[in-house]
Design a protein around this motif. Structure first.
Motif, PDB file in Angstrom:
ATOM      1  N   HIS A   1      27.321  83.314  90.881  1.00 32.47           N
ATOM      2  CA  HIS A   1      27.286  82.993  92.122  1.00 32.47           C
ATOM      3  C   HIS A   1      28.286  82.908  92.723  1.00 32.47           C
ATOM      4  N   PRO A   2      28.577  83.985  93.928  1.00 34.50           N
ATOM      5  CA  PRO A   2      29.986  84.605  95.023  1.00 34.50           C
ATOM      6  C   PRO A   2      30.513  83.394  95.530  1.00 34.50           C
ATOM      7  N   PHE A   3      29.882  82.646  95.850  1.00 35.76           N
ATOM      8  CA  PHE A   3      30.792  81.860  96.937  1.00 35.76           C
ATOM      9  C   PHE A   3      31.747  80.537  96.068  1.00 35.76           C
ATOM     10  N   LYS A   4      32.614  80.845  96.698  1.00 31.54           N
ATOM     11  CA  LYS A   4      33.875  80.065  95.957  1.00 31.54           C
ATOM     12  C   LYS A   4      33.541  78.296  96.441  1.00 31.54           C
ATOM     13  N   VAL A   5      33.829  77.459  95.502  1.00 34.32           N
ATOM     14  CA  VAL A   5      34.023  75.880  96.179  1.00 34.32           C
ATOM     15  C   VAL A   5      35.128  75.398  95.799  1.00 34.32           C
ATOM     16  N   LEU A   6      35.692  75.204  96.217  1.00 35.63           N
ATOM     17  CA  LEU A   6      37.112  74.756  96.324  1.00 35.63           C
ATOM     18  C   LEU A   6      37.406  73.313  97.089  1.00 35.63           C
ATOM     19  N   ASP A   7      38.125  72.131  96.345  1.00 33.21           N
ATOM     20  CA  ASP A   7      38.605  71.275  96.566  1.00 33.21           C
ATOM     21  C   ASP A   7      39.807  71.216  97.292  1.00 33.21           C
TER      22      ASP A   7
ATOM     23  N   GLN B   1      21.343  65.752 102.466  1.00 32.22           N
ATOM     24  CA  GLN B   1      20.747  66.754 102.432  1.00 32.22           C
ATOM     25  C   GLN B   1      20.872  67.672 101.321  1.00 32.22           C
ATOM     26  N   PRO B   2      19.080  67.449 100.068  1.00 29.91           N
ATOM     27  CA  PRO B   2      18.725  67.932  98.446  1.00 29.91           C
ATOM     28  C   PRO B   2      19.683  68.939  98.644  1.00 29.91           C
ATOM     29  N   GLY B   3      19.944  69.338  97.304  1.00 29.11           N
ATOM     30  CA  GLY B   3      20.587  70.533  97.176  1.00 29.11           C
ATOM     31  C   GLY B   3      18.624  71.280  96.550  1.00 29.11           C
TER      32      GLY B   3
ATOM     33  N   HIS C   1      25.880  73.512  95.839  1.00 31.89           N
ATOM     34  CA  HIS C   1      27.402  73.976  94.848  1.00 31.89           C
ATOM     35  C   HIS C   1      28.369  73.081  95.281  1.00 31.89           C
ATOM     36  N   ARG C   2      28.424  73.306  96.813  1.00 30.90           N
ATOM     37  CA  ARG C   2      29.480  72.191  97.259  1.00 30.90           C
ATOM     38  C   ARG C   2      28.885  70.412  96.977  1.00 30.90           C
ATOM     39  N   ARG C   3      27.653  69.906  97.283  1.00 22.68           N
ATOM     40  CA  ARG C   3      27.055  69.147  97.160  1.00 22.68           C
ATOM     41  C   ARG C   3      27.094  68.144  95.751  1.00 22.68           C
ATOM     42  N   TRP C   4      27.490  68.928  95.213  1.00 22.17           N
ATOM     43  CA  TRP C   4      26.800  68.821  93.675  1.00 22.17           C
ATOM     44  C   TRP C   4      28.829  69.015  92.959  1.00 22.17           C
ATOM     45  N   ARG C   5      29.704  69.689  94.144  1.00 24.61           N
ATOM     46  CA  ARG C   5      31.124  69.376  92.986  1.00 24.61           C
ATOM     47  C   ARG C   5      31.524  68.070  94.237  1.00 24.61           C
ATOM     48  N   ALA C   6      30.475  67.903  95.443  1.00 21.20           N
ATOM     49  CA  ALA C   6      31.070  66.677  96.569  1.00 21.20           C
ATOM     50  C   ALA C   6      31.058  65.693  95.896  1.00 21.20           C
TER      51      ALA C   6
ATOM     52  N   LEU D   1      33.309  64.947  92.202  1.00 19.94           N
ATOM     53  CA  LEU D   1      34.349  63.820  92.875  1.00 19.94           C
ATOM     54  C   LEU D   1      34.118  62.146  93.482  1.00 19.94           C
ATOM     55  N   ALA D   2      32.707  62.500  93.550  1.00 12.63           N
ATOM     56  CA  ALA D   2      32.604  61.020  94.344  1.00 12.63           C
ATOM     57  C   ALA D   2      32.815  60.365  93.674  1.00 12.63           C
ATOM     58  N   GLY D   3      32.148  60.255  92.177  1.00 11.85           N
ATOM     59  CA  GLY D   3      32.037  59.354  91.138  1.00 11.85           C
ATOM     60  C   GLY D   3      30.276  59.405  90.861  1.00 11.85           C
ATOM     61  N   GLU D   4      29.473  59.850  91.904  1.00 13.31           N
ATOM     62  CA  GLU D   4      28.122  60.049  91.313  1.00 13.31           C
ATOM     63  C   GLU D   4      27.544  60.922  89.743  1.00 13.31           C
ATOM     64  N   THR D   5      26.510  59.987  89.274  1.00 13.99           N
ATOM     65  CA  THR D   5      26.059  60.744  88.116  1.00 13.99           C
ATOM     66  C   THR D   5      24.546  61.041  88.744  1.00 13.99           C
ATOM     67  N   GLU D   6      23.861  61.471  89.710  1.00 14.38           N
ATOM     68  CA  GLU D   6      23.096  62.173  90.023  1.00 14.38           C
ATOM     69  C   GLU D   6      22.729  62.361  91.617  1.00 14.38           C
ATOM     70  N   MET D   7      21.844  63.314  91.450  1.00 14.11           N
ATOM     71  CA  MET D   7      22.106  64.181  93.270  1.00 14.11           C
ATOM     72  C   MET D   7      20.948  64.965  93.254  1.00 14.11           C
ATOM     73  N   PRO D   8      20.167  64.189  94.904  1.00 17.83           N
ATOM     74  CA  PRO D   8      19.071  64.492  95.162  1.00 17.83           C
ATOM     75  C   PRO D   8      19.010  65.950  95.049  1.00 17.83           C
ATOM     76  N   VAL D   9      17.427  66.830  94.850  1.00 17.21           N
ATOM     77  CA  VAL D   9      17.522  68.067  95.489  1.00 17.21           C
ATOM     78  C   VAL D   9      15.959  68.190  94.852  1.00 17.21           C
ATOM     79  N   ILE D  10      15.670  69.423  95.341  1.00 17.61           N
ATOM     80  CA  ILE D  10      13.812  69.804  95.675  1.00 17.61           C
ATOM     81  C   ILE D  10      13.994  70.950  94.554  1.00 17.61           C
ATOM     82  N   ILE D  11      13.111  70.965  93.440  1.00 18.39           N
ATOM     83  CA  ILE D  11      13.683  71.308  92.296  1.00 18.39           C
ATOM     84  C   ILE D  11      11.778  72.576  92.681  1.00 18.39           C
ATOM     85  N   ARG D  12      12.256  73.419  92.665  1.00 19.03           N
ATOM     86  CA  ARG D  12      11.413  74.632  93.398  1.00 19.03           C
ATOM     87  C   ARG D  12      11.383  76.053  92.054  1.00 19.03           C
ATOM     88  N   ASP D  13       9.994  76.657  91.427  1.00 16.26           N
ATOM     89  CA  ASP D  13       9.871  77.599  90.756  1.00 16.26           C
ATOM     90  C   ASP D  13      10.099  78.904  91.207  1.00 16.26           C
TER      91      ASP D  13
END
Length: 299
Positions: free
Chosen positions: A43-49, A67-69, A84-89, A92-104
């Motif tokens: 992944h070429p993009f930095k995810v910074l805190d 907005q799901p990943g 990736h940024r939403r995942w990191r957020a 940090l927010a203490g969430e245990t899961e994230m909404p996503v769209i699964i694609r093949d």
């Protein structure tokens, strides 16, 4: 509690936003545990805190992830293609899961989507765009895009960059890590970085070491000279120092008679060999002077 605006968002709007029609791939909306998510390979993009991340964290705490990943299945969970940024957020927010769209998605389609959903972000570093553009360029070539110019134009379309600009960024991806960092920090101009990228890796290492030793960095013109020396086979440590010292000296210059210098060297020595010996001796002298200063300060 979800906001009403979040409830009104339909899956089709996500598809339009992330280009599902372009990729002709359907997706399944769900939530997955954060422990099952894995970063996109290389992944070429930095995810910074940073401050912006904190704003995203605050938004997640207040509204959830609107907005799901986008993810694709992998051996032990899901690989994140976009988000990736939403995942990191969420972490940090203490969430245990994230909404996503699964694609093949195959590797090439996933790479193109990953780059396109990130490339319009503000304040991207040259290194991020360089690696991202290179990845998308190679993916489009695999997909059958014909002609380097046509492919480069397609790569930069989402960000509004011309094919020539894309090609310049892709050249930067050939720089060693240390020189690419100097481009990111502005100590080496992008044009100079592009020219230095044509040097062999070992030559780039020599440039990086010399620049660090004397605190002077190649200008675009000097980078062009170094590139020419590499192509002509005259590249040497002495030639690097000779160029950079000229820049560092500014208005001061010292001229030494070549006839006098020749008296100290065997007739068979070339100009390049003489330069290497001179700069090697100057470096030794500089180190000895530094040791003398350190010794004088010792109690």
């Amino acid at each position: 509690m979800k906001s009403k605006s979040a409830e009104k968002i339909k899956l089709t709007s996500y598809d339009e936003l992330f280009g599902a029609e372009e990729n002709n791939v359907e997706g399944k909306y769900t939530k997955v545990p954060l422990s099952q998510l894995h970063p996109f390979k290389n992944h070429p993009f930095k995810v910074l805190d940073d401050e912006k991340m904190q704003e995203t964290v605050d938004s997640v705490k207040q509204h959830g992830v609107i907005q799901p990943g986008i993810v694709r299945p992998c051996a032990d969970g899901y690989e994140v293609v976009a988000g990736h940024r939403r995942w990191r957020a969420c972490e940090l927010a203490g969430e245990t899961e994230m909404p996503v769209i699964i694609r093949d998605l195959d590797d090439d389609a996933a790479t193109v989507l990953m780059v396109d959903t990130n490339i319009q972000r503000e304040n991207l570093l040259p290194s991020e765009k360089a690696r991202a553009y290179k990845m998308k360029y190679e993916a489009l070539k695999h997909q059958g895009s014909k002609g380097d110019k046509h492919t480069a134009d397609a790569v930069g379309e989402k960000a509004g960059d011309s094919g020539r600009t894309v090609q310049r960024y892709i050249r930067l991806a050939s720089l060693i890590e240390g020189l690419l960092e100097l481009v990111d920090t502005g100590r080496i101009a992008m044009v100079a970085g592009e020219r230095l990228s044509f040097l062999k890796p070992e030559e780039q290492e020599m440039v990086l070491e010399a620049a660090g030793n004397i605190g002077a960095y190649p200008s675009p013109a000097q980078a062009g000279q170094l590139k020419a020396m590499s192509e002509e086979g005259t590249f040497s440590e002495g030639s690097i120092y000779a160029l950079l010292v000229k820049k560092e000296g500014g208005g001061q210059s010292v001229t030494i008679s070549s006839k006098k210098i020749r008296d100290y060297f065997p007739p068979a020595y070339t100009k390049t060999q003489i330069e290497e010996v001179i700069y090697s001796l100057l470096e030794q002298w500089k180190q000895r002077k530094g040791e003398e200063i350190d010794a004088g300060d010792t109690v």
